[in-house]
Every structure is written in C-alpha cells, then in structure tokens.
Design a protein around this motif. Structure first.
Motif, PDB file in Angstrom:
ATOM      1  N   ARG A 100     -42.181  11.331  57.974  1.00  0.00           N
ATOM      2  CA  ARG A 100     -41.840   9.926  57.719  1.00  0.00           C
ATOM      3  C   ARG A 100     -41.433   9.226  59.010  1.00  0.00           C
ATOM      4  NH1 ARG A 100     -36.958   9.255  53.819  1.00  0.00           N
ATOM      5  NH2 ARG A 100     -38.344  10.538  52.522  1.00  0.00           N
ATOM      6  N   GLU A 101     -40.670   9.941  59.837  1.00  0.00           N
ATOM      7  CA  GLU A 101     -40.201   9.351  61.088  1.00  0.00           C
ATOM      8  C   GLU A 101     -41.351   9.121  62.065  1.00  0.00           C
ATOM      9  OE1 GLU A 101     -36.895  10.805  58.852  1.00  0.00           O
ATOM     10  OE2 GLU A 101     -38.773  11.786  59.393  1.00  0.00           O
ATOM     11  N   VAL A 102     -42.353  10.005  62.039  1.00  0.00           N
ATOM     12  CA  VAL A 102     -43.541   9.798  62.867  1.00  0.00           C
ATOM     13  C   VAL A 102     -44.336   8.608  62.346  1.00  0.00           C
ATOM     14  CG1 VAL A 102     -45.775  10.779  63.511  1.00  0.00           C
ATOM     15  CG2 VAL A 102     -43.716  12.183  63.669  1.00  0.00           C
ATOM     16  N   ARG A 103     -44.533   8.557  61.035  1.00  0.00           N
ATOM     17  CA  ARG A 103     -45.311   7.461  60.445  1.00  0.00           C
ATOM     18  C   ARG A 103     -44.673   6.102  60.739  1.00  0.00           C
ATOM     19  NH1 ARG A 103     -45.013   9.004  55.518  1.00  0.00           N
ATOM     20  NH2 ARG A 103     -46.960  10.143  55.343  1.00  0.00           N
ATOM     21  N   GLU A 104     -43.345   6.057  60.694  1.00  0.00           N
ATOM     22  CA  GLU A 104     -42.638   4.793  60.930  1.00  0.00           C
ATOM     23  C   GLU A 104     -42.287   4.588  62.395  1.00  0.00           C
ATOM     24  OE1 GLU A 104     -39.311   4.988  58.272  1.00  0.00           O
ATOM     25  OE2 GLU A 104     -40.574   4.824  56.474  1.00  0.00           O
ATOM     26  N   ARG A 105     -42.692   5.532  63.256  1.00  0.00           N
ATOM     27  CA  ARG A 105     -42.497   5.483  64.699  1.00  0.00           C
ATOM     28  C   ARG A 105     -41.022   5.405  65.100  1.00  0.00           C
ATOM     29  NH1 ARG A 105     -46.339   5.443  68.025  1.00  0.00           N
ATOM     30  NH2 ARG A 105     -45.116   4.326  69.602  1.00  0.00           N
ATOM     31  N   ARG A 106     -40.163   5.964  64.280  1.00  0.00           N
ATOM     32  CA  ARG A 106     -38.738   5.970  64.607  1.00  0.00           C
ATOM     33  C   ARG A 106     -38.429   6.870  65.799  1.00  0.00           C
ATOM     34  NH1 ARG A 106     -35.628   6.325  58.737  1.00  0.00           N
ATOM     35  NH2 ARG A 106     -36.323   4.301  57.924  1.00  0.00           N
ATOM     36  N   LEU A 107     -39.236   7.911  65.976  1.00  0.00           N
ATOM     37  CA  LEU A 107     -38.955   8.853  67.058  1.00  0.00           C
ATOM     38  C   LEU A 107     -39.238   8.260  68.433  1.00  0.00           C
ATOM     39  CD1 LEU A 107     -40.198  12.246  65.561  1.00  0.00           C
ATOM     40  CD2 LEU A 107     -37.955  11.136  65.384  1.00  0.00           C
ATOM     41  N   PHE A 108     -39.850   7.085  68.479  1.00  0.00           N
ATOM     42  CA  PHE A 108     -40.052   6.392  69.753  1.00  0.00           C
ATOM     43  C   PHE A 108     -39.033   5.266  69.953  1.00  0.00           C
ATOM     44  CE2 PHE A 108     -44.190   8.183  68.636  1.00  0.00           C
ATOM     45  CZ  PHE A 108     -44.502   8.859  69.802  1.00  0.00           C
ATOM     46  N   ASP A 109     -38.137   5.111  68.992  1.00  0.00           N
ATOM     47  CA  ASP A 109     -37.136   4.054  69.037  1.00  0.00           C
ATOM     48  C   ASP A 109     -35.847   4.636  69.629  1.00  0.00           C
ATOM     49  OD1 ASP A 109     -35.186   2.156  68.554  1.00  0.00           O
ATOM     50  OD2 ASP A 109     -35.904   1.668  66.534  1.00  0.00           O
ATOM     51  N   ARG A 110     -35.611   4.367  70.893  1.00  0.00           N
ATOM     52  CA  ARG A 110     -34.456   4.964  71.571  1.00  0.00           C
ATOM     53  C   ARG A 110     -33.132   4.492  70.969  1.00  0.00           C
ATOM     54  NH1 ARG A 110     -35.403   7.549  76.542  1.00  0.00           N
ATOM     55  NH2 ARG A 110     -37.620   7.625  77.068  1.00  0.00           N
ATOM     56  N   ALA A 111     -33.099   3.256  70.487  1.00  0.00           N
ATOM     57  CA  ALA A 111     -31.878   2.778  69.851  1.00  0.00           C
ATOM     58  C   ALA A 111     -31.602   3.552  68.569  1.00  0.00           C
ATOM     59  CB  ALA A 111     -31.980   1.279  69.561  1.00  0.00           C
ATOM     60  N   TRP A 112     -32.653   3.802  67.776  1.00  0.00           N
ATOM     61  CA  TRP A 112     -32.492   4.561  66.536  1.00  0.00           C
ATOM     62  C   TRP A 112     -32.090   6.001  66.837  1.00  0.00           C
ATOM     63  CZ3 TRP A 112     -34.866   8.753  64.049  1.00  0.00           C
ATOM     64  CH2 TRP A 112     -34.587   8.879  62.674  1.00  0.00           C
ATOM     65  N   LEU A 113     -32.651   6.574  67.901  1.00  0.00           N
ATOM     66  CA  LEU A 113     -32.306   7.934  68.294  1.00  0.00           C
ATOM     67  C   LEU A 113     -30.927   8.010  68.929  1.00  0.00           C
ATOM     68  CD1 LEU A 113     -35.703   9.053  69.891  1.00  0.00           C
ATOM     69  CD2 LEU A 113     -34.742   9.888  67.729  1.00  0.00           C
ATOM     70  N   GLY A 114     -30.477   6.904  69.505  1.00  0.00           N
ATOM     71  CA  GLY A 114     -29.195   6.903  70.191  1.00  0.00           C
ATOM     72  C   GLY A 114     -29.250   7.516  71.576  1.00  0.00           C
ATOM     73  N   ILE A 115     -30.384   7.310  72.276  1.00  0.00           N
ATOM     74  CA  ILE A 115     -30.531   7.867  73.622  1.00  0.00           C
ATOM     75  C   ILE A 115     -30.891   6.749  74.594  1.00  0.00           C
ATOM     76  CG2 ILE A 115     -31.238  10.141  72.793  1.00  0.00           C
ATOM     77  CD1 ILE A 115     -34.134   9.371  73.550  1.00  0.00           C
ATOM     78  N   GLY A 116     -30.600   6.974  75.873  1.00  0.00           N
ATOM     79  CA  GLY A 116     -30.900   5.996  76.898  1.00  0.00           C
ATOM     80  C   GLY A 116     -32.210   6.283  77.600  1.00  0.00           C
ATOM     81  N   THR A 117     -32.515   5.456  78.580  1.00  0.00           N
ATOM     82  CA  THR A 117     -33.759   5.609  79.324  1.00  0.00           C
ATOM     83  C   THR A 117     -33.712   6.776  80.301  1.00  0.00           C
ATOM     84  OG1 THR A 117     -32.944   4.005  80.945  1.00  0.00           O
ATOM     85  CG2 THR A 117     -34.310   3.150  79.137  1.00  0.00           C
ATOM     86  N   ASP A 118     -32.533   7.392  80.461  1.00  0.00           N
ATOM     87  CA  ASP A 118     -32.418   8.544  81.341  1.00  0.00           C
ATOM     88  C   ASP A 118     -32.923   9.823  80.686  1.00  0.00           C
ATOM     89  OD1 ASP A 118     -30.240   8.226  79.559  1.00  0.00           O
ATOM     90  OD2 ASP A 118     -29.087   9.715  80.676  1.00  0.00           O
ATOM     91  N   VAL A 119     -33.277   9.762  79.413  1.00  0.00           N
ATOM     92  CA  VAL A 119     -33.806  10.919  78.687  1.00  0.00           C
ATOM     93  C   VAL A 119     -35.327  10.808  78.613  1.00  0.00           C
ATOM     94  CG1 VAL A 119     -33.833  12.183  76.498  1.00  0.00           C
ATOM     95  CG2 VAL A 119     -31.703  11.127  77.302  1.00  0.00           C
ATOM     96  N   ALA A 120     -36.031  11.828  79.095  1.00  0.00           N
ATOM     97  CA  ALA A 120     -37.492  11.864  78.984  1.00  0.00           C
ATOM     98  C   ALA A 120     -37.852  12.234  77.546  1.00  0.00           C
ATOM     99  CB  ALA A 120     -38.070  12.884  79.955  1.00  0.00           C
ATOM    100  N   LEU A 121     -38.641  11.402  76.896  1.00  0.00           N
ATOM    101  CA  LEU A 121     -38.935  11.554  75.473  1.00  0.00           C
ATOM    102  C   LEU A 121     -40.399  11.908  75.251  1.00  0.00           C
ATOM    103  CD1 LEU A 121     -38.027  11.201  72.490  1.00  0.00           C
ATOM    104  CD2 LEU A 121     -38.562   8.757  72.741  1.00  0.00           C
ATOM    105  N   ARG A 122     -40.648  12.981  74.484  1.00  0.00           N
ATOM    106  CA  ARG A 122     -42.006  13.376  74.105  1.00  0.00           C
ATOM    107  C   ARG A 122     -42.021  13.719  72.621  1.00  0.00           C
ATOM    108  NH1 ARG A 122     -42.681  11.699  78.511  1.00  0.00           N
ATOM    109  NH2 ARG A 122     -43.873  12.572  80.256  1.00  0.00           N
ATOM    110  N   VAL A 123     -43.054  13.262  71.926  1.00  0.00           N
ATOM    111  CA  VAL A 123     -43.220  13.572  70.508  1.00  0.00           C
ATOM    112  C   VAL A 123     -44.587  14.207  70.324  1.00  0.00           C
ATOM    113  CG1 VAL A 123     -43.194  12.688  68.154  1.00  0.00           C
ATOM    114  CG2 VAL A 123     -41.783  11.574  69.915  1.00  0.00           C
ATOM    115  N   VAL A 124     -44.604  15.417  69.778  1.00  0.00           N
ATOM    116  CA  VAL A 124     -45.844  16.168  69.577  1.00  0.00           C
ATOM    117  C   VAL A 124     -46.088  16.325  68.084  1.00  0.00           C
ATOM    118  CG1 VAL A 124     -47.102  18.308  70.088  1.00  0.00           C
ATOM    119  CG2 VAL A 124     -45.373  17.443  71.709  1.00  0.00           C
ATOM    120  N   TRP A 125     -47.301  15.973  67.632  1.00  0.00           N
ATOM    121  CA  TRP A 125     -47.695  16.205  66.248  1.00  0.00           C
ATOM    122  C   TRP A 125     -48.582  17.449  66.231  1.00  0.00           C
ATOM    123  CZ3 TRP A 125     -46.148  14.606  61.630  1.00  0.00           C
ATOM    124  CH2 TRP A 125     -46.937  14.923  60.526  1.00  0.00           C
ATOM    125  N   ILE A 126     -48.094  18.487  65.602  1.00  0.00           N
ATOM    126  CA  ILE A 126     -48.798  19.764  65.546  1.00  0.00           C
ATOM    127  C   ILE A 126     -49.548  19.825  64.220  1.00  0.00           C
ATOM    128  CG2 ILE A 126     -48.490  22.265  65.568  1.00  0.00           C
ATOM    129  CD1 ILE A 126     -45.824  21.645  67.129  1.00  0.00           C
TER     130      ILE A 126
END
Length: 205
Positions: A100-126
């Motif tokens: 659900r989070e992938v479909r709604e693209r929440r995992l790319f929302d840094r505010a929703w994740l609570g992380i800053g731009t200093d964190v390198a973010l990668r999302v892999v769909w297996i």
C-alpha cells in the motif's frame, strides 16, 4: 551519510533471503553499519499473541480483522525503529510487503517517513511470478501463510505490479533466478555507484 533501504514486495518473492544475502556487501560498499529490520521478526510474536487472543488463530496475518487493526501499527513501529537507528548513525535495511505504501508512494515522502535530506533513500520492489510465489509459500510451510493459501483467489487480488508513475525512482528487482551480475547491479544502485564499479564487493551466490 546514513542509508534507508526498503525491500518491498508480496509474500514468496524472497525479500528476507535477499536482504540477508546483500546486507554484508552493502555495509562494505557503503562503509556504513546497517541494521536489518524485518517486519515479521520484529512483530511476529506480538501479532501472534494478539490474533490468538482475538480470533483463536495466532497465525492469521491476512484476515480483514488483522488488516484493519494490526497492519498499520506494525508498519509504523517498523518505521519508527528504522528512524531511531538512523538518528544514531546506523543505516537501516527494512523488509516488509509495504504494498500500500509503495502504491501510494509514501516511501518517497521524507516528511511522512520523518527523515531529512541527509539520509540516502532507496526503495526496491522485489517481484516474481504468481506461480513461483505460490510454490515458494507452499514449500516454506510457514503457518502464517495458511490464510493466503486457503484463500488464494482472495489474496491474489491484493497482488499488483507497480507501473506508470508508481515506478518513478522505484527499483524493480526480479528475484526469480537472479545472477551474480543482477545482485551486483542492485548493490551498485543501492549505494549510488555506477554499474560495474570496481568498488563493489563480491556478492555470494
């Protein structure tokens, strides 16, 4: 810099096996300590106790009751634990369906994740084929999968393959029969290195 990596996908796609295979090479390639946060390991015992008390079936992870009342708290706890580690300078490899989070693209929302731009973010769909996933689920004999197998036609309606705008910045990895080159290309992408970089450590196969 810390890293937050998500390994997402449906049951039977080999998320946890892949994470365990790559976490050592990932730490060496990024020169960063990582923790492995698997949803089932973190919350499996708690959810079993809760569902056993509520329904008498401790292995239920797919009924409407579980999906409506326990799914989201499990994921929030997973993300909160990842964020605690990131704040301590420890990168996180997070494993869970998170469809659900992938479909709604929440995992790319840094505010929703609570992380800053200093964190390198990668999302892999297996992913793998439905037939392969069904075979793997049946063969592994995990009692948590009993509902899926007994209600496969219902469960398969929740399976989807990301497409279109959903795929923006999403790494797709076919885990049916990956080669060493496939593993190393994924590893290179996760740490931001160009494909074929000599800096990449070997991945065991």
């Amino acid at each position: 810099m810390t890293h937050l990596v998500f390994f997402c996908g449906h049951a039977g796609t080999g998320k946890t096996t892949l994470a365990k295979k790559l976490i050592g090479p990932l730490m060496r390639a990024s020169a960063t300590p990582f923790c492995l946060l698997d949803k089932d390991t973190l919350f499996g015992g708690y959810s079993a106790a809760a569902m056993g008390m509520l329904t008498g079936d401790p292995n239920d992870r797919d009924s409407p009751l579980f999906l409506q009342h326990l799914r989201d708290p499990e994921y929030r706890g997973l993300l909160d634990t990842a964020r605690d580690n990131l704040e301590l300078g420890i990168s996180a490899l997070v494993v869970g369906p998170l469809s659900r989070e992938v479909r709604e693209r929440r995992l790319f929302d840094r505010a929703w994740l609570g992380i800053g731009t200093d964190v390198a973010l990668r999302v892999v769909w297996i992913h793998t084929s439905e037939e392969t996933a069904h075979q793997r689920i049946a063969e592994r004999g995990n009692p948590n999968d009993a509902y899926k197998l007994a209600h496969w036609d219902e469960y398969r309606q929740r399976r989807f393959v990301p497409s279109g705008e959903i795929c923006k910045d999403l790494v797709m990895f076919d885990n049916t029969a990956p080669s060493r080159a496939d593993y190393e290309a994924l590893l290179a992408h996760l740490v931001g290195e160009p494909h074929g970089s000599s800096a990449m450590p070997p991945v065991p196969v």
